[in-house]
Design a protein around this motif. Structure first.
Motif, mmCIF file in Angstrom:
data_model
loop_
_atom_site.group_PDB
_atom_site.id
_atom_site.type_symbol
_atom_site.label_atom_id
_atom_site.label_comp_id
_atom_site.label_asym_id
_atom_site.label_seq_id
_atom_site.Cartn_x
_atom_site.Cartn_y
_atom_site.Cartn_z
ATOM 1 N N VAL A 330 0.828 -1.199 0.000
ATOM 2 C CA VAL A 330 0.000 0.000 0.000
ATOM 3 C C VAL A 330 0.866 1.253 0.000
ATOM 4 O O VAL A 330 0.562 2.240 -0.685
ATOM 5 C CB VAL A 330 -0.965 -0.007 1.214
ATOM 6 C CG1 VAL A 330 -1.649 1.346 1.372
ATOM 7 C CG2 VAL A 330 -2.003 -1.110 1.050
ATOM 8 N N GLN A 331 1.952 1.225 0.747
ATOM 9 C CA GLN A 331 2.873 2.368 0.765
ATOM 10 C C GLN A 331 3.449 2.626 -0.628
ATOM 11 O O GLN A 331 3.538 3.766 -1.087
ATOM 12 C CB GLN A 331 4.000 2.098 1.764
ATOM 13 C CG GLN A 331 4.968 3.262 1.917
ATOM 14 C CD GLN A 331 6.077 2.957 2.929
ATOM 15 O OE1 GLN A 331 6.164 1.853 3.445
ATOM 16 N NE2 GLN A 331 6.911 3.946 3.181
ATOM 17 N N GLN A 334 0.722 4.065 -2.856
ATOM 18 C CA GLN A 334 0.494 5.491 -2.615
ATOM 19 C C GLN A 334 1.474 6.339 -3.431
ATOM 20 O O GLN A 334 1.096 7.357 -4.008
ATOM 21 C CB GLN A 334 0.640 5.797 -1.119
ATOM 22 C CG GLN A 334 -0.501 5.248 -0.263
ATOM 23 C CD GLN A 334 -0.285 5.495 1.214
ATOM 24 O OE1 GLN A 334 0.742 5.097 1.777
ATOM 25 N NE2 GLN A 334 -1.246 6.142 1.849
ATOM 26 N N ARG A 335 2.708 5.894 -3.459
ATOM 27 C CA ARG A 335 3.716 6.634 -4.229
ATOM 28 C C ARG A 335 3.391 6.604 -5.719
ATOM 29 O O ARG A 335 3.432 7.638 -6.403
ATOM 30 C CB ARG A 335 5.100 6.040 -3.974
ATOM 31 C CG ARG A 335 6.228 6.759 -4.705
ATOM 32 C CD ARG A 335 7.562 6.066 -4.467
ATOM 33 N NE ARG A 335 7.612 4.766 -5.114
ATOM 34 C CZ ARG A 335 7.888 4.604 -6.421
ATOM 35 N NH1 ARG A 335 8.103 5.661 -7.204
ATOM 36 N NH2 ARG A 335 7.931 3.389 -6.925
ATOM 37 N N LYS A 338 0.407 8.814 -6.922
ATOM 38 C CA LYS A 338 0.720 10.236 -7.036
ATOM 39 C C LYS A 338 1.674 10.526 -8.194
ATOM 40 O O LYS A 338 1.521 11.524 -8.908
ATOM 41 C CB LYS A 338 1.340 10.732 -5.720
ATOM 42 C CG LYS A 338 0.370 10.743 -4.544
ATOM 43 C CD LYS A 338 -0.796 11.696 -4.795
ATOM 44 C CE LYS A 338 -1.705 11.808 -3.583
ATOM 45 N NZ LYS A 338 -2.869 12.696 -3.832
ATOM 46 N N PHE A 364 -6.027 -1.495 0.729
ATOM 47 C CA PHE A 364 -5.705 -0.054 0.696
ATOM 48 C C PHE A 364 -6.613 0.720 1.651
ATOM 49 O O PHE A 364 -6.151 1.551 2.433
ATOM 50 C CB PHE A 364 -5.864 0.476 -0.727
ATOM 51 C CG PHE A 364 -5.215 1.812 -0.965
ATOM 52 C CD1 PHE A 364 -3.953 1.890 -1.524
ATOM 53 C CD2 PHE A 364 -5.862 2.996 -0.610
ATOM 54 C CE1 PHE A 364 -3.340 3.120 -1.741
ATOM 55 C CE2 PHE A 364 -5.263 4.225 -0.815
ATOM 56 C CZ PHE A 364 -4.001 4.286 -1.388
ATOM 57 N N THR A 368 -5.401 2.852 4.884
ATOM 58 C CA THR A 368 -5.419 4.316 4.739
ATOM 59 C C THR A 368 -6.776 4.942 5.057
ATOM 60 O O THR A 368 -6.864 6.154 5.258
ATOM 61 C CB THR A 368 -5.038 4.708 3.303
ATOM 62 O OG1 THR A 368 -6.053 4.247 2.396
ATOM 63 C CG2 THR A 368 -3.703 4.097 2.905
ATOM 64 N N PRO A 372 -8.213 3.634 -3.326
ATOM 65 C CA PRO A 372 -7.142 4.189 -4.159
ATOM 66 C C PRO A 372 -7.578 5.407 -4.971
ATOM 67 O O PRO A 372 -6.820 6.387 -5.098
ATOM 68 C CB PRO A 372 -6.768 3.008 -5.058
ATOM 69 C CG PRO A 372 -7.129 1.811 -4.277
ATOM 70 C CD PRO A 372 -8.361 2.188 -3.504
ATOM 71 N N PHE A 375 -7.826 8.412 -2.656
ATOM 72 C CA PHE A 375 -6.496 8.875 -2.281
ATOM 73 C C PHE A 375 -5.869 9.691 -3.415
ATOM 74 O O PHE A 375 -5.256 10.727 -3.176
ATOM 75 C CB PHE A 375 -5.605 7.671 -1.955
ATOM 76 C CG PHE A 375 -4.175 8.035 -1.656
ATOM 77 C CD1 PHE A 375 -3.805 8.452 -0.377
ATOM 78 C CD2 PHE A 375 -3.204 7.978 -2.650
ATOM 79 C CE1 PHE A 375 -2.485 8.784 -0.107
ATOM 80 C CE2 PHE A 375 -1.897 8.318 -2.373
ATOM 81 C CZ PHE A 375 -1.528 8.723 -1.107
ATOM 82 N N ARG A 376 -6.034 9.220 -4.650
ATOM 83 C CA ARG A 376 -5.444 9.906 -5.800
ATOM 84 C C ARG A 376 -6.080 11.281 -6.027
ATOM 85 O O ARG A 376 -5.399 12.225 -6.430
ATOM 86 C CB ARG A 376 -5.592 9.035 -7.063
ATOM 87 C CG ARG A 376 -5.183 9.708 -8.348
ATOM 88 C CD ARG A 376 -5.312 8.746 -9.498
ATOM 89 N NE ARG A 376 -4.073 8.024 -9.738
ATOM 90 C CZ ARG A 376 -3.942 7.039 -10.625
ATOM 91 N NH1 ARG A 376 -4.986 6.647 -11.317
ATOM 92 N NH2 ARG A 376 -2.773 6.441 -10.784
#
Length: 378
Positions: A330-331, A334-335, A338, A364, A368, A372, A375-376
């Motif tokens: 998941v980390q 996240q990268r 973005k 995810f 978080t 996803p 988050f985006r």
């Protein structure tokens, strides 16, 4: 019914057991849990194709083909599946998953089957003649008043199959060499278990091609096919041994052993060293991005036992192996979400090791609190 004495010797028994084992393994690879890994699907396809080829050879070699002449040469098109299945299995292990367009590699076996249909639909007399030509040239032919129905390239089945095996063995070798170079691993002493498996697969595919070539150069007829079938059986047995070796079945505790026996106190220096190496490996090599990522493979990379590694993760990180893997994935996701805004969420999921979008979304959001997509868009 044709008078026929059956040949049952060591080769026949060895090949028959290889067929049974190949079918059993393919069922295992196609099981719901295992087929989530695309490489297992292609491995299962390859094993079934090998089983079909070995079955025809077994019937022809033992003489049982007299009870099912309709199966004469049925596996020629199936043999052309072995090469593409091996190559796509290798590509799946390297990249996690192959594009759907890669399935077009199976178009050649389909075309060959269409060209061969004229022969496959012929009567028993034509099939009988094909059998004695290959295995009993001393016997008289039956009179057939029509052509045998073979068309063009199907008259050169062995050559076509050999070319297919050789081409895909070379393609697989190139792909595996690139994978070795990308990870900067030694060909002679690879550390990653997937690279070791790929190296063995390339060797097996090349060796089969060489064996078929040698047999066909030495034998004037197809009477050496039992050697190829026996060698294929050996490869099936090796696969079975490898599957059992990586199974946890043989390490499970018995009822007579208390659970606390497996709870050992690790020395602080061992715990700290293992934890430091674990974090460095996860951050630098990112093995969690591979769909086949597992605790035994991770322990093998670190050179510790599964039990020790599991205890380090549980006690030092306060989580299970699966929770740790999910957090790293998941980390990384996240990268990527973005940095790659134009890449689909499904592709991001595949890049971090998830085989399905639903599993990725669940993990995810659990970690978080967002999906996803949410988050985006933040």
């Amino acid at each position: 019914m044709i008078e026929q004495s059956y040949r049952i010797d060591l080769f026949a028994v060895f090949i028959f057991l290889g067929i049974v084992q190949a079918v059993f393994l393919s069922i295992f690879f196609f099981s719901p849990s295992n087929r989530k890994n695309q490489a297992n699907v292609f491995h299962g396809i390859m094993l079934l194709s090998m089983a079909a080829c070995m079955l025809e050879i077994f019937l022809m070699y033992t003489g049982y083909i007299v009870h099912c002449f309709y199966l004469v040469d049925f596996s020629e098109s199936v043999a052309l599946i072995i090469g593409p299945a091996f190559y796509l299995m290798a590509m799946s292990l390297i990249h996690g998953k192959v594009d759907r367009r890669q399935w077009l590699h199976f178009i050649v076996p389909i075309i060959y089957l269409i060209l061969q249909l004229q022969f496959l639909l012929r009567g028993e007399d034509t099939k009988y003649n094909a059998w004695i030509y290959s295995y009993h040239p001393e016997l008289p032919y039956r009179e057939v008043f029509i052509t045998d129905g073979r068309y063009g390239v199907t008259n050169h089945a062995t050559t076509v199959i050999l070319i297919s095996l050789a081409v895909y063995a070379i393609l697989g070798l190139i792909a595996v060499i690139k994978a070795f170079r990308a990870r900067r691993e030694s060909w002679l002493r690879p550390k990653h278990p997937v690279l070791r498996a790929l190296r063995l697969g390339v060797f097996e595919c090349i060796s089969v091609s060489v064996l078929v070539l040698i047999v066909k150069l030495i034998k004037s007829h197809d009477t050496g096919d039992h050697l190829f079938a026996a060698y294929s059986s050996i490869m099936v047995y090796i696969t079975s041994f490898d599957v059992m070796k990586h199974s946890g079945f043989f390490t499970q505790p018995t009822l007579t052993e208390p659970t606390k026996k497996y709870k050992t106190v690790l020395q602080p220096e061992i715990n700290d060293t293992t934890l430091e190496r674990l974090k460095r490996l996860m951050e630098n090599d990112k093995p969690y991005k591979e769909p086949s990522f597992s605790l035994p493979d991770l322990a093998q990379r670190l050179g510790v036992s599964v039990h020790v590694l599991s205890q380090v993760i549980n006690e030092s990180l306060g989580k299970s192996f699966f929770e740790m893997a999910a957090e790293y994935r998941v980390q990384e996701a996240q990268r990527l979400l973005k940095e790659q805004p134009n890449i689909k969420v499904e592709e991001i999921a595949e890049q971090v090791g998830y085989m399905s979008k639903s599993s990725f979304n669940t993990a995810f959001k659990k970690i978080t609190g967002l999906t996803p997509s949410e988050f985006r868009s933040k």
